[in-house]
Design an enzyme around this catalytic site. Structure first.
Site, mmCIF file in Angstrom:
data_model
loop_
_atom_site.group_PDB
_atom_site.id
_atom_site.type_symbol
_atom_site.label_atom_id
_atom_site.label_comp_id
_atom_site.label_asym_id
_atom_site.label_seq_id
_atom_site.Cartn_x
_atom_site.Cartn_y
_atom_site.Cartn_z
ATOM 1 N N CYS A 2 41.475 46.696 42.406
ATOM 2 C CA CYS A 2 41.523 46.249 43.789
ATOM 3 C C CYS A 2 42.811 45.478 44.023
ATOM 4 O O CYS A 2 43.491 45.076 43.082
ATOM 5 C CB CYS A 2 40.326 45.356 44.109
ATOM 6 S SG CYS A 2 38.728 46.052 43.654
ATOM 7 N N ARG A 16 41.489 42.672 51.602
ATOM 8 C CA ARG A 16 41.564 43.326 50.296
ATOM 9 C C ARG A 16 41.181 44.800 50.410
ATOM 10 O O ARG A 16 40.571 45.244 51.388
ATOM 11 C CB ARG A 16 40.620 42.623 49.336
ATOM 12 C CG ARG A 16 39.147 42.600 49.737
ATOM 13 C CD ARG A 16 38.289 43.743 49.188
ATOM 14 N NE ARG A 16 38.312 43.828 47.765
ATOM 15 C CZ ARG A 16 37.584 43.063 46.961
ATOM 16 N NH1 ARG A 16 36.733 42.178 47.478
ATOM 17 N NH2 ARG A 16 37.646 43.210 45.648
ATOM 18 N N ASN A 79 38.196 42.540 40.114
ATOM 19 C CA ASN A 79 37.860 42.786 38.712
ATOM 20 C C ASN A 79 38.856 42.119 37.773
ATOM 21 O O ASN A 79 40.078 42.155 37.998
ATOM 22 C CB ASN A 79 37.831 44.296 38.429
ATOM 23 C CG ASN A 79 36.433 44.871 38.545
ATOM 24 O OD1 ASN A 79 35.441 44.147 38.499
ATOM 25 N ND2 ASN A 79 36.352 46.182 38.712
#
Length: 325
Positions: A2, A16, A79
Site C-alpha cells: 500500500c 492511501r 503492511n
C-alpha cells in the site's frame, strides 16, 4: 502493498491506496461520538471524537484501515510484515491492542501534537481481536495540517519518526525508506541536461523528459520514491475539486493494475481502493478498482452525537457519465 500520502493546499488532505489480492468486505464507517469503544485492556471510551474511515466490521466493531477524526487528525495503517513486533501487556501502562490503535488515537487526540504526547505513554500490544483475526503487522502514517509522523512498533520498542516526505509505503522500515531517497537527489521535473560527458553529443530527443530515472516498478521501495517525488512536485488549484483531483493523481502514480504483480499463490495484487480525506471538512472520497468515479461520504451529514455507527458499502460497479444524451 500500500501507499499513503498527505497533501496540503487550502485544506489538508490525506489518503492511501489499499493494494491486495482480495477484499475483506471493507466499508466506509462513521463512528459517532457516543459509540462505546471497549478497550481490551481496560476501560470504555464512552465519549470520543467522531471518526470516519475504511474498516472491516467484525462483531459490530470497526477495524479501521485508515480514518480521520472530526478535528482533522488522520491515520492510515500499512503492511509491515516481518518487521512489526508488538509488546506484551505491561502493568501500570495504558495498554492498547493493535486493532484499537486508530480509534484510540483519533478518538482522544485532536492534533498531531496531542497524539505525540499520548504515544509517550502508550504500550502497543499484539493482542488479537479474536482467534480468527490475529494482530496485523502494520506501521502507520499519522498526520494533520501541522505535519506527519510514521509510527513503527519494532523489536526495540515503539518508534515515532518525523516524515518530511509526507508518504509511506510498506517495508522496509521508514528510516531505510527515507535514506534511499539519497539515491535519487538528481531527479528533477525539468528537462535533463547532458551531464554524462562533454565528449558525447547527447541531446534531448523528446518533450516531457522530466523526472528521467524515476523508478517505475511496483516494489514498495520504488513506490515510496515515486509517491514522494510526485507529491512534492504536485501543482493544483486551492479549491476542493482541484485539490481532491490532484490527490488522486498523486496516488495514481503508484496504482497497481490487476495482472502486473503476481503473488506466490498465483493471484495478483491490485489497488482495491484509493481513499482521500479532506481532513478539516470530514469528507471521505474514494474510488475502487471496479469504479473509477470519485464517490464522497460527508461525516457531518450524519448525527455525530449518536451512539450507532453508520455504514456505507463501497460502490464497486463502474459508473460512467454519458455526456451526449
Amino acid at each position: 502493498m500500500c501507499t499513503a500520502a498527505t497533501y496540503q493546499t487550502r485544506d489538508f488532505f490525506m489518503g492511501r491506496t489499499l493494494d491486495y489480492e482480495f477484499s475483506y468486505g471493507e466499508e466506509i464507517v462513521i463512528t459517532p461520538r457516543r459509540f462505546p469503544i471497549a478497550l481490551r485492556h481496560g476501560g470504555v471510551m464512552d465519549t470520543h471524537y467522531a471518526i470516519i474511515g475504511t474498516a472491516h466490521v467484525a462483531d459490530g466493531f470497526p477495524l479501521y484501515y485508515d480514518a480521520v477524526n472530526e478535528k482533522g487528525l488522520g491515520m492510515a495503517g500499512l503492511n509491515f510484515v516481518g518487521s512489526a513486533q508488538y509488546a506484551e501487556v505491561v502493568p501500570d501502562r495504558e495498554n492498547i491492542a493493535q486493532f484499537e490503535f486508530i480509534p484510540r488515537l483519533l478518538g482522544r487526540c485532536a492534533t498531531l501534537a496531542e497524539a505525540r504526547e499520548a504515544l509517550r505513554t502508550l504500550n502497543l500490544t499484539g493482542t488479537p481481536f479474536s482467534e480468527h483475526l490475529p494482530a496485523s503487522q502494520l506501521h502507520w502514517l499519522l498526520a494533520d495540517k501541522s505535519g506527519a509522523v510514521v509510527i513503527e512498533s519494532v523489536a526495540d520498542g515503539l518508534k515515532v519518526y518525523d516524515d518530511p516526505a509526507g508518504v509511506l509505503t510498506t517495508n522496509p522500515p521508514f528510516p531505510q525508506q527515507m535514506f534511499a531517497l539519497n539515491n535519487f537527489m538528481h531527479l528533477s521535473p525539468k528537462q535533463p541536461e547532458n551531464l554524462f560527458s562533454d565528449a558525447l553529443p547527447l541531446t534531448l530527443y523528446s518533450r516531457g523528459m522530466g523526472a528521467l530515472g524515476l523508478p517505475g516498478d511496483l516494489s514498495s521501495a520504488s513506490r515510496f520514491v515515486r509517491a514522494a517525488f510526485t507529491r512534492l512536485h504536485s501543482v493544483s488549484g486551492e479549491g476542493e475539486a482541484d485539490s481532491v483531483g490532484q490527490f488522486f493523481h498523486i496516488l495514481g502514480a503508484v496504482e497497481q493494475q490487476n495482472g502486473c504483480c503476481e503473488l506466490e499463490n498465483g493471484k495478483f495484487e491490485k489497488t482495491i481502493y484509493t481513499a482521500c480525506f479532506d481532513a478539516p471538512r470530514g469528507v471521505y472520497y474514494y474510488t475502487t478498482y471496479e469504479n473509477r468515479q470519485i464517490t464522497a461520504v460527508d461525516m457531518h451529514r450524519e448525527v455525530l452525537d449518536g451512539d450507532t455507527p453508520v455504514f456505507y458499502p463501497m460502490l464497486n460497479i463502474q459508473s460512467i457519465k454519458i455526456q451526449n444524451l
